[in-house]
Design a protein around this motif. Structure first.
Motif, PDB file in Angstrom:
ATOM      1  N   ARG A   1      -7.920  -1.114   1.650  1.00 11.69           N
ATOM      2  CA  ARG A   1      -8.913  -0.422   0.837  1.00 11.69           C
ATOM      3  C   ARG A   1      -8.983   1.065   1.189  1.00 11.69           C
ATOM      4  N   LYS A   2      -8.873   1.381   2.494  1.00 11.64           N
ATOM      5  CA  LYS A   2      -8.918   2.786   2.911  1.00 11.64           C
ATOM      6  C   LYS A   2      -7.700   3.541   2.393  1.00 11.64           C
ATOM      7  N   GLU A   3      -6.532   2.912   2.516  1.00 11.13           N
ATOM      8  CA  GLU A   3      -5.313   3.573   2.021  1.00 11.13           C
ATOM      9  C   GLU A   3      -5.364   3.784   0.512  1.00 11.13           C
ATOM     10  N   GLN A   4      -5.906   2.801  -0.203  1.00  9.17           N
ATOM     11  CA  GLN A   4      -6.016   2.957  -1.662  1.00  9.17           C
ATOM     12  C   GLN A   4      -6.968   4.095  -2.006  1.00  9.17           C
ATOM     13  N   LYS A   5      -8.065   4.203  -1.246  1.00  8.68           N
ATOM     14  CA  LYS A   5      -9.037   5.273  -1.494  1.00  8.68           C
ATOM     15  C   LYS A   5      -8.424   6.637  -1.205  1.00  8.68           C
ATOM     16  N   ASP A   6      -7.667   6.734  -0.076  1.00  5.36           N
ATOM     17  CA  ASP A   6      -7.025   8.003   0.267  1.00  5.36           C
ATOM     18  C   ASP A   6      -6.000   8.412  -0.781  1.00  5.36           C
TER      19      ASP A   6
ATOM     20  N   MET B   1      -7.089 -10.958   8.828  1.00  2.00           N
ATOM     21  CA  MET B   1      -7.044 -10.783   7.371  1.00  2.00           C
ATOM     22  C   MET B   1      -8.051  -9.724   6.919  1.00  2.00           C
ATOM     23  N   GLU B   2      -9.289  -9.791   7.469  1.00  2.00           N
ATOM     24  CA  GLU B   2     -10.324  -8.844   7.054  1.00  2.00           C
ATOM     25  C   GLU B   2      -9.949  -7.419   7.459  1.00  2.00           C
ATOM     26  N   GLU B   3      -9.333  -7.275   8.664  1.00  2.00           N
ATOM     27  CA  GLU B   3      -8.940  -5.937   9.105  1.00  2.00           C
ATOM     28  C   GLU B   3      -7.858  -5.358   8.201  1.00  2.00           C
ATOM     29  N   LEU B   4      -6.902  -6.235   7.795  1.00  2.00           N
ATOM     30  CA  LEU B   4      -5.822  -5.762   6.926  1.00  2.00           C
ATOM     31  C   LEU B   4      -6.360  -5.348   5.561  1.00  2.00           C
ATOM     32  N   LEU B   5      -7.287  -6.140   5.012  1.00  2.00           N
ATOM     33  CA  LEU B   5      -7.858  -5.803   3.711  1.00  2.00           C
ATOM     34  C   LEU B   5      -8.644  -4.502   3.782  1.00  2.00           C
ATOM     35  N   ALA B   6      -9.366  -4.282   4.907  1.00  2.00           N
ATOM     36  CA  ALA B   6     -10.105  -3.030   5.071  1.00  2.00           C
ATOM     37  C   ALA B   6      -9.143  -1.845   5.136  1.00  2.00           C
ATOM     38  N   LYS B   7      -8.029  -2.047   5.844  1.00  2.00           N
ATOM     39  CA  LYS B   7      -7.007  -0.987   5.927  1.00  2.00           C
ATOM     40  C   LYS B   7      -6.444  -0.682   4.552  1.00  2.00           C
TER      41      LYS B   7
ATOM     42  N   ALA C   1      -0.750 -10.418  -7.314  1.00  2.00           N
ATOM     43  CA  ALA C   1      -0.303 -11.369  -6.298  1.00  2.00           C
ATOM     44  C   ALA C   1      -0.999 -11.114  -4.963  1.00  2.00           C
ATOM     45  N   ALA C   2      -1.181  -9.836  -4.627  1.00  2.00           N
ATOM     46  CA  ALA C   2      -1.860  -9.505  -3.374  1.00  2.00           C
ATOM     47  C   ALA C   2      -3.309  -9.963  -3.401  1.00  2.00           C
ATOM     48  N   GLU C   3      -3.988  -9.766  -4.533  1.00  2.00           N
ATOM     49  CA  GLU C   3      -5.380 -10.197  -4.653  1.00  2.00           C
ATOM     50  C   GLU C   3      -5.494 -11.715  -4.560  1.00  2.00           C
TER      51      GLU C   3
ATOM     52  N   LEU D   1       2.632   1.928  -2.791  1.00  2.00           N
ATOM     53  CA  LEU D   1       1.519   1.434  -1.976  1.00  2.00           C
ATOM     54  C   LEU D   1       1.202  -0.031  -2.291  1.00  2.00           C
ATOM     55  N   SER D   2       1.202  -0.389  -3.584  1.00  2.00           N
ATOM     56  CA  SER D   2       0.932  -1.783  -3.977  1.00  2.00           C
ATOM     57  C   SER D   2       1.997  -2.720  -3.424  1.00  2.00           C
ATOM     58  N   ASP D   3       3.279  -2.299  -3.500  1.00  2.00           N
ATOM     59  CA  ASP D   3       4.359  -3.140  -2.980  1.00  2.00           C
ATOM     60  C   ASP D   3       4.208  -3.350  -1.471  1.00  2.00           C
ATOM     61  N   ARG D   4       3.835  -2.291  -0.754  1.00  2.00           N
ATOM     62  CA  ARG D   4       3.686  -2.416   0.695  1.00  2.00           C
ATOM     63  C   ARG D   4       2.512  -3.339   1.045  1.00  2.00           C
ATOM     64  N   HIS D   5       1.411  -3.196   0.307  1.00  2.00           N
ATOM     65  CA  HIS D   5       0.265  -4.086   0.549  1.00  2.00           C
ATOM     66  C   HIS D   5       0.644  -5.542   0.329  1.00  2.00           C
TER      67      HIS D   5
END
Length: 325
Positions: A9-14, A1-7, A128-130, A45-49
């Motif tokens: 966050r990086k995609e959102q930043k990019d 879960m933590e790895e996915l959330l980190a991924k 919903a994702a949050e 991006l939000s839908d994919r997350h």
């Protein structure tokens, strides 16, 4: 879960960096198209997350179109396309002669612009994702916590079974210790009025004993008064353990719902000439003796009181229940 959330966050930043770059390079004519494209990218991006989080949590994954087209590493192609559009628009604006083919090209590009995304849907997807992420974290933390209530009940039940004791529920109202004592004094045949050789009762205390209607429900009034009288008569034995004057302490015992503890149990055992056994939540049994040697063996066996002391099981806090053989 933590790895996915980190991924995520990086995609959102990019993506945010790409959006910023696109908006900086936009001209007056291309601004609307670029804004719509940025909203589409954010929504996809939000839908994919949301879909990835749902899949990780074992939830049904809603169908999401064209998520595969969202590649945060392909922004070079998008920027080249934007540069070409900007160069074309700049050339058109500096040419004094209207260019029919250029106008037709712009019109054709406008007609093929993507449909404006639903902003409310994107917000709901992000929310919903949050919430899914927060629920996963909360569930993990809850699984690591100790079940004090369950452990206490399990230990108590084992001790009751081993000693052949039956629990009698007492109302958790602040008088539970005194109500549990009153109930057992009556059931064991000891009674609420102590031996006059042990304690000289004040007239109000005698009146309270005489007006008790049900030992389990209002018998606490009599036991509270007897406890206070005994402490008053033996102040030297109790005052060193008090943080306030004896008269204030005994007034609280008589007239309030102040919880009883070790000092009160000792006073009760001495005043009534009984032995009190308190079963703790960890299985220990604390014995408080009230000088029963003067009685015959059969009478001594009768003058034994059992209490169950809980720390975690009841919502209001510490609680005593009565126990009977």
């Amino acid at each position: 879960m933590e790895e996915l959330l980190a991924k995520h966050r990086k995609e959102q930043k990019d993506l945010q960096a790409r959006i910023t770059q696109k908006k900086k390079s936009a001209t007056k004519k291309s601004r609307r198209g670029i804004n719509e494209e940025c909203e589409r990218l954010q929504s996809e991006l939000s839908d994919r997350h949301q879909a990835e989080l749902a899949q990780l949590n074992g939830e049904p994954v809603p169908p999401i179109d064209d998520l595969e087209d969202l590649d945060l590493n392909s922004h070079n192609n998008d920027e080249e396309q934007n540069d070409q559009i900007n160069d074309s628009e700049h050339q058109s604006s500096t040419d004094s002669t209207p260019n029919t083919s250029s106008s037709a090209s712009v019109s054709s590009a406008a007609s093929t612009r993507p449909k404006k995304p639903n902003r409310q849907k994107a917000r709901l997807a992000r929310r919903a994702a949050e919430q899914a992420a927060q629920s996963a974290v909360a569930a993990e933390e809850a699984s690591k916590q100790t079940d004090h209530r369950g452990n206490e009940k399990e230990v108590m039940d084992d001790v009751f079974k081993r000693l052949g004791l039956k629990q009698v529920e007492i109302n958790p109202d602040g008088h539970c210790l005194y109500s549990a004592i009153a109930y057992q004094l009556e059931k064991l045949g000891v009674g609420l009025r102590p031996d006059p050789n042990r304690i000289v009762l004040e007239p109000p205390t005698r009146s309270r004993i005489d007006t008790v209607t049900s030992p389990q429900h209002d018998g606490y009034r009599a036991v509270r008064a007897v406890t206070a009288d005994y402490i008053s008569e033996h102040q030297d034995d109790f005052s060193p353990f008090m943080e306030e004057p004896v008269d204030q302490y005994t007034r609280k015992i008589k007239l309030t719902a102040e919880w009883g503890g070790q000092l009160e149990l000792l006073a009760i055992a001495k005043a009534y000439g009984v032995e009190i056994n308190v079963i703790q939540g960890d299985g220990r049994i604390e014995k408080i003796e009230g000088d029963t040697e003067e009685y015959e063996p059969e009478e001594r066996r009768k003058r034994v009181i059992w209490l169950a002391y809980y720390r975690h099981t009841y919502g209001l806090g510490e609680h005593y229940n009565a126990l009977m053989k």
